[in-house]
Scaffold this active site. Structure first.
Site, short mmCIF file in Angstrom:
data_model
loop_
_atom_site.label_atom_id
_atom_site.label_comp_id
_atom_site.label_asym_id
_atom_site.label_seq_id
_atom_site.Cartn_x
_atom_site.Cartn_y
_atom_site.Cartn_z
N ASP A 102 -2.97 -6.28 0.13
CA ASP A 102 -1.39 -6.75 0.69
C ASP A 102 -1.24 -7.72 1.79
OD1 ASP A 102 -2.84 -5.04 2.37
OD2 ASP A 102 -1.38 -3.78 3.00
N GLN A 139 -1.93 -12.35 10.26
CA GLN A 139 -2.04 -12.02 8.81
C GLN A 139 -0.80 -12.10 8.31
OE1 GLN A 139 -4.47 -8.95 9.47
NE2 GLN A 139 -3.00 -7.14 8.94
N ASP A 178 -4.39 -7.73 17.42
CA ASP A 178 -4.99 -7.08 16.29
C ASP A 178 -6.33 -8.02 15.89
OD1 ASP A 178 -5.00 -4.68 14.12
OD2 ASP A 178 -5.24 -6.65 12.88
N LYS A 220 0.70 -1.35 -0.09
CA LYS A 220 -0.26 -0.05 0.03
C LYS A 220 1.00 1.35 -0.16
CE LYS A 220 -4.13 -1.75 0.23
NZ LYS A 220 -4.93 -1.65 1.26
N GLU A 251 -7.66 -5.80 20.61
CA GLU A 251 -8.15 -4.65 19.87
C GLU A 251 -9.59 -5.01 19.16
OE1 GLU A 251 -8.24 -2.41 16.14
OE2 GLU A 251 -7.56 -4.59 16.32
N LYS A 299 0.62 4.62 9.24
CA LYS A 299 0.63 3.45 8.78
C LYS A 299 1.09 3.10 7.55
CE LYS A 299 -3.19 1.03 9.48
NZ LYS A 299 -4.76 0.45 9.50
#
Length: 663
Positions: free
Chosen positions: A344, A309, A380, A244, A409, A521
């Protein structure tokens, strides 16, 4: 027909979550107050005890549970070490206490001496049974009382001392026990932690990628601000495939660093690294170990982000394609939340037939970083992974690392957030960011702190995150940042902040969404770490007050107070003789005047005498008396943090205390 039975019934043991299916939570040094309904037919007296042990020990610790009212008994114990504690209630018919009660009534009723002597003989028989099981010192005392009974000494039969000796050593007639319940005890930082999040690649004064050694140079500043947990977003290699660009652009330029959450990429030697590797530009694992050592030397804990991930360049993709979802054409499915597409990253298929190997590998990710000195993690999106995995993984990890702290989270449905807490997450993000009126905050506080949720769900309040810049902060600017910071840091006992943009009051949203423009980010940013206009001194002062006042280090005593103004919120907290009252304005544009209404009696304050109100935030002293007290807050001063105590004690006592603390 039952094989065994008891006349004694134990019911309604509390606290117990879903009938004892899940452990309650406490932190080291806290009390567990236990109640139970205990019944017996007829009029016999009962002995009720609380039996407790740490799961790592065989020795049980026993305390009495006195009768409160209406067949309810209460007891308490303190938890002094991390890990699991087990507790249960046991009860039996206290035959000596039953006898003693009846004997007292006989004496008071004036029964003839022959009846009294006969009853004393019966009482002596009960003491004989107790003496058989008593250690030498207590046996001697019991024997002396037996002799007194046999000599007709009725007075000797009525004392509390002999009743306690008999209760302690007599056989437990008709004993029964409740089910065993569990307490999971967290380290203190799970209850009091102040989290500071920053991107280590963005600590240089230019826009070059920083190393962890350079990031470590910023740690003394964070420690001086009063934070005790330094939270880093993922520090792993970042994928190059489908990387990204700035502000989540679908394509990246050649120099764009990519999102740290696209985990898995190339190392300095050209091999691939994943969740157990450190980005080469951050300096590799050696630099990370130095970073952790520096943090620990400063009294800081390091928290790492765990995001299960994988980028297309993660070694798992080649080594274990069976761990991922496949499209009909055989290609791997990328992450989607329609209409959003995240090309991604690939989500992990927890239902793969090879799930045992997958689960073991993911657990080993935690273990790897634990071996490198990290025992605090932020997970996450745990709500997008199976509950069964988290229940197994967290319990397994805590067998060897009971001091583990894991922050969930999960901005999702309340029942899901609560269930994750039951499964073993120590802390959780909350809806605090979206509760922006006094009524909404009070209602949310009552739900979190004064319902059963308080037994297992520990809220962690964040006014912002890399993903969330709320309109309240944008519209309210500096005053809103100050008021939201005070609320987060004092309403909850554990909180966090995405530091650099917050202290620099960055209010630039991307496309009018609840997101920061030029989001870190996706790009490296520079910050003026020595900006004299930043909120750093204000944040440091609030954190100092948190550390100095035990009342602000817990949430169970919070009580919301009337301010007689729709934009003012007030609440009290107490720990021992430390009484704090916080008042915050939620209007960042106007001055607000109100009346703070104090429930004098409930707060333990004198009704007819003056008391001291020390505004710790601005070091202002007031003398108050009565229930109603004038308030005026402004955009420049949107909050008060008062310490209330009897007049004449505050200034001298706490001046000495402050000198000691800051010596």
């Amino acid at each position: 027909m039952p094989k065994s039975w008891s006349r004694v019934v134990i019911s309604s043991v509390a606290p117990a979550i879903d009938g004892g299916q899940w452990p309650i939570k406490r932190a080291v040094g806290e009390q567990v107050e236990v109640t139970a309904g205990v019944l017996v037919d007829s009029h016999d007296a009962l002995a009720v005890e609380l039996v407790v042990r740490h799961a790592s020990e065989e020795t049980e610790h026993v305390t009495r549970m006195p009768h409160v009212e209406n067949d309810e008994y209460a007891g308490a114990f303190e938890v002094s070490a991390p890990g699991r504690y087990l507790y249960r209630v046991r009860a039996w018919i206290n035959r000596f206490a039953t006898w003693q009660d009846q004997f007292r009534r006989r004496v008071e009723g004036g029964e003839p001496p022959s009846e009294i002597e006969s009853e004393l003989t019966a009482g002596a028989s009960l003491l004989d049974e107790a003496a058989e099981h008593a250690p030498e010192d207590d046996r001697e005392m019991l024997t002396a009382h037996i002799e007194a009974f046999e000599n007709g000494n009725a007075e000797a039969a009525l004392g509390d001392e002999i009743a306690e000796l008999a209760r302690r050593h007599a056989p437990h007639h008709q004993q029964t026990s409740s089910a065993t319940y569990e307490v999971f005890v967290d380290p203190e930082r799970a209850r009091t932690g102040a989290w500071y999040e920053f991107f280590p690649r963005s600590v240089r004064d230019d826009d070059e990628h920083a190393t962890l050694d350079e990031a470590a140079e910023r740690l003394p500043r964070i420690q001086e601000m009063g934070f005790d947990i330094v939270y880093l977003p993922p520090i792993h290699p970042i994928g190059e495939t489908n990387r990204k660009g700035p502000d989540d652009a679908p394509e990246a330029g050649p120099d764009d660093p990519g999102s740290p959450w696209a985990i898995g990429g190339f190392l300095a030697d050209g091999s691939k690294g994943g969740h157990k590797s450190v980005h080469p530009k951050l300096g590799g694992i050696e630099a990370f170990d130095r970073f952790v050592e520096t943090a620990h030397d400063l009294g800081l804990e390091v928290a790492l982000d765990v995001a299960f991930q994988c980028s297309p360049d993660h070694p798992y993709v080649e080594e274990h394609p069976e761990w991922f979802y496949h499209r009909p054409d055989g290609s791997l499915r990328y992450a989607e939340n329609p209409p959003k597409k995240y090309k991604d990253v690939h989500p992990i298929n927890f239902e793969t037939e090879a799930w045992p190997a997958l689960w073991a590998e993911l657990k080993s990710v935690f273990e790897y970083w634990i071996d490198h000195g990290v025992t605090t993690f932020r997970v996450d999106n745990p709500h997008t992974k199976p509950f069964a995995f988290w229940q197994w993984c967290l319990r397994e990890l805590r067998e060897d690392t009971p001091e583990l702290v894991v922050l969930s989270e999960a901005f999702t449905r309340p029942k899901t957030m609560y269930h994750l807490a039951k499964l073993g997450f120590n802390n959780s993000y909350t809806y605090f960011t979206w509760r922006n009126t006094p009524d909404a905050l009070e209602a949310y506080g009552e739900e979190l702190f004064h319902t059963e949720a308080a037994e297992y769900f520990r809220p962690n309040f964040w006014p912002n995150t890399p993903d969330i810049l709320h309109d309240e902060l944008v519209d309210g600017g500096r005053p809103a940042h100050k008021s939201r910071f005070v609320l987060a840091a004092t309403m909850s006992s554990t909180y966090g902040v995405y530091g650099p943009p917050f202290e620099h009051v960055d209010t630039q949203q991307r496309d009018h969404k609840e997101e920061y423009a030029r989001n870190e980010k996706y790009e490296i940013r520079t910050w003026d770490w020595n900006d004299p206009t930043s909120l750093q001194p204000f944040m440091a002062r609030v954190n100092r007050l948190r550390n100095e006042n035990p009342a602000l280090q817990q949430t169970r005593s919070i009580r919301f107070l009337d301010t007689q103004h729709p934009d003012l919120i007030a609440y009290s907290k107490a720990a021992g003789d430390n009484l704090i009252v916080v008042v915050v304005s939620l209007d960042p544009h106007s001055e607000c005047e109100g009346q703070l209404v104090l429930p004098i009696h409930d707060l333990g304050l004198p009704a007819d005498e003056a008391f001291s109100a020390h505004d710790l935030l601005h070091d202002a002293h007031y003398t108050w008396q009565g229930t109603h007290h004038y308030l005026r807050l402004s955009p420049d001063r949107p909050a008060h943090i008062f310490r209330l105590e009897p007049a004449g004690t505050s200034e001298q006592t706490h001046a000495a205390y402050d000198r000691l603390v800051h010596a």
